[in-house]
Design a protein around this motif. Structure first.
Motif, PDB file in Angstrom:
ATOM      1  N   ALA A  87      33.451 -25.384  28.198  1.00  0.00           N
ATOM      2  CA  ALA A  87      33.617 -26.826  28.392  1.00  0.00           C
ATOM      3  C   ALA A  87      33.953 -27.538  27.079  1.00  0.00           C
ATOM      4  O   ALA A  87      34.379 -28.702  27.096  1.00  0.00           O
ATOM      5  CB  ALA A  87      32.354 -27.416  29.004  1.00  0.00           C
ATOM      6  N   LEU A  88      33.778 -26.857  25.935  1.00  0.00           N
ATOM      7  CA  LEU A  88      34.146 -27.449  24.646  1.00  0.00           C
ATOM      8  C   LEU A  88      35.655 -27.605  24.512  1.00  0.00           C
ATOM      9  O   LEU A  88      36.128 -28.422  23.703  1.00  0.00           O
ATOM     10  CB  LEU A  88      33.632 -26.583  23.493  1.00  0.00           C
ATOM     11  N   TRP A  89      36.404 -26.820  25.269  1.00  0.00           N
ATOM     12  CA  TRP A  89      37.863 -26.854  25.153  1.00  0.00           C
ATOM     13  C   TRP A  89      38.411 -28.103  25.841  1.00  0.00           C
ATOM     14  O   TRP A  89      38.184 -28.327  27.019  1.00  0.00           O
ATOM     15  CB  TRP A  89      38.477 -25.598  25.763  1.00  0.00           C
ATOM     16  N   ARG A  90      39.178 -28.890  25.070  1.00  0.00           N
ATOM     17  CA  ARG A  90      39.781 -30.119  25.604  1.00  0.00           C
ATOM     18  C   ARG A  90      41.290 -29.974  25.781  1.00  0.00           C
ATOM     19  O   ARG A  90      41.972 -30.924  26.149  1.00  0.00           O
ATOM     20  CB  ARG A  90      39.498 -31.281  24.641  1.00  0.00           C
ATOM     21  N   GLY A  91      41.808 -28.785  25.509  1.00  0.00           N
ATOM     22  CA  GLY A  91      43.243 -28.540  25.576  1.00  0.00           C
ATOM     23  C   GLY A  91      43.589 -27.415  24.627  1.00  0.00           C
ATOM     24  O   GLY A  91      42.697 -26.711  24.128  1.00  0.00           O
ATOM     25  N   PRO A  92      44.888 -27.204  24.327  1.00  0.00           N
ATOM     26  CA  PRO A  92      45.263 -26.143  23.386  1.00  0.00           C
ATOM     27  C   PRO A  92      44.701 -26.412  21.997  1.00  0.00           C
ATOM     28  O   PRO A  92      44.452 -27.570  21.628  1.00  0.00           O
ATOM     29  CB  PRO A  92      46.804 -26.185  23.389  1.00  0.00           C
ATOM     30  N   VAL A  93      44.480 -25.336  21.231  1.00  0.00           N
ATOM     31  CA  VAL A  93      43.955 -25.479  19.870  1.00  0.00           C
ATOM     32  C   VAL A  93      44.831 -26.449  19.084  1.00  0.00           C
ATOM     33  O   VAL A  93      46.067 -26.377  19.123  1.00  0.00           O
ATOM     34  CB  VAL A  93      43.911 -24.109  19.157  1.00  0.00           C
TER      35      VAL A  93
END
Length: 265
Positions: free
Chosen positions: A134-140
Motif C-alpha cells: 500500500a506504500l506504492w503510489r505509482g511507478p518509482v
C-alpha cells in the motif's frame, strides 16, 4: 522528522503536509541521494546523474549551488534541526535519512521480514505485505527516472515489489482466499506475462475455485507466449502445477495446499 517517498512521485512530507521539490535538477539530486540510503555519492556521479551529457562548463559550482539550495530547503522544513541533513565527506555527498523516514527502505525491510517468516505465519505475512504494498503510489519516482543510478535503483525496487506480490499471493492462497485473489492475480499475470510465478498462482486459484478448464487454458497460453517471446518451454514448477491440476492432485486442496506452494517457491 521528515518522511521521504519515492514509491511514486518524489515527495517529502512534514507534520504539516507535503513539501514541493521544484525543478528537474533538484528532484534528480534528491532522488539520487535517497536511493543510496545513507551512503555517500561522489560529485562526479551526481553531475552525471543530473546533467548527463549536457554537463555545464562550471559543473562544480553548478552542483554546489544545487546542494546549497537543497540544504536551505530541508532546513526550512526542519528549522529546529541542529545539523544539516546534507553533508560533505571525502567520498562525496550524503543525505542523512533516519530509520522509518524513507518508504522504499521500509518496504524492502518488510519484504525481507516476510521472506524470513515461517511456513505457519501466512496470516502475518499477508498482513505485513498488504500494508507494505500500500506504500506504492505509482511507478518509482512517478515515472521520472533520472539518470543511471536512479534507474538501477528503480529496477531494484520494482523487483522487490514483484517479490512482495508473489509472497502475499502465496500467503493468501495458503489461507484459502483463492476466490478473492482471482482479479488481482489475473491483473498481475496480464501485466507481467513472462513471470511464471504469477501464472502458477493464477492457475492454482482458478482450479481451487472450480475452474479447471480456465486454469489449463492459462497454462496453454503461457506456454505459447514463452515459446514465441523467448523460445523456451515452461519451467518444471509451472509444469508441476499443470500436472497437479490434470490429475486432481489432493495436494492442491485444503491444508495440503500450503506444503505444495512451499515446494514451488
Amino acid at each position: 522528522m521528515l518522511k521521504f517517498s519515492i514509491l511514486g512521485a518524489l515527495q517529502i512530507r512534514t507534520v504539516s503536509g507535503p513539501a514541493e521539490i521544484s525543478g528537474d535538477l533538484q528532484r534528480t539530486l534528491v532522488q539520487t541521494l535517497l536511493v543510496t540510503e545513507g551512503q555517500s555519492v561522489s560529485g562526479e556521479s551526481l553531475v552525471e546523474e543530473m546533467w548527463g551529457d549536457a554537463v555545464p562548463d562550471n559543473q562544480a559550482n553548478a552542483l554546489q549551488a544545487h546542494i546549497s539550495r537543497l540544504r536551505r530547503k530541508l532546513k526550512s522544513l526542519e528549522p529546529d534541526r541542529a545539523t544539516s541533513r546534507v553533508t560533505i565527506h571525502p567520498s562525496g555527498y550524503r543525505l542523512t535519512v533516519g530509520e522509518g523516514e524513507l518508504d522504499a527502505a521500509e518496504f524492502i525491510r518488510t519484504v525481507r521480514q516476510a521472506e524470513a517468516a515461517g511456513p505457519h505465519d501466512a496470516g502475518r505475512v499477508a498482513g505485513l505485505l498488504g500494508s507494505a504494498l500500500a506504500l506504492w503510489r505509482g511507478p518509482v519516482f512517478g515515472g521520472f527516472p533520472g539518470g543511471t543510478l536512479c534507474q538501477l535503483a528503480g529496477a531494484r525496487y520494482d523487483e522487490y515489489r514483484m517479490r512482495a506480490m508473489e509472497l502475499r499471493f502465496d500467503a493468501e492462497l495458503r489461507l484459502g482466499h483463492h476466490a478473492a485473489l482471482l482479479a488481482e492475480l489475473a491483473e498481475a499475470h496480464t501485466n507481467h506475462p513472462l513471470r511464471e510465478r504469477f501464472c502458477e498462482q493464477l492457475m492454482i486459484a482458478l482450479y481451487c475455485s472450480g475452474r479447471q478448464a480456465d486454469a489449463l487454458d492459462v497454462f496453454r497460453r503461457m506456454r505459447r507466449h514463452l515459446g514465441d517471446e523467448l523460445g523456451i518451454e515452461p519451467s518444471p514448477a509451472l509444469r508441476q502445477v499443470e500436472s497437479a491440476i490434470l490429475c486432481h492432485d489432493p495436494a492442491l486442496a485444503g491444508e495440503a495446499r500450503s506444503t505444495f506452494l512451499l515446494q514451488l517457491a
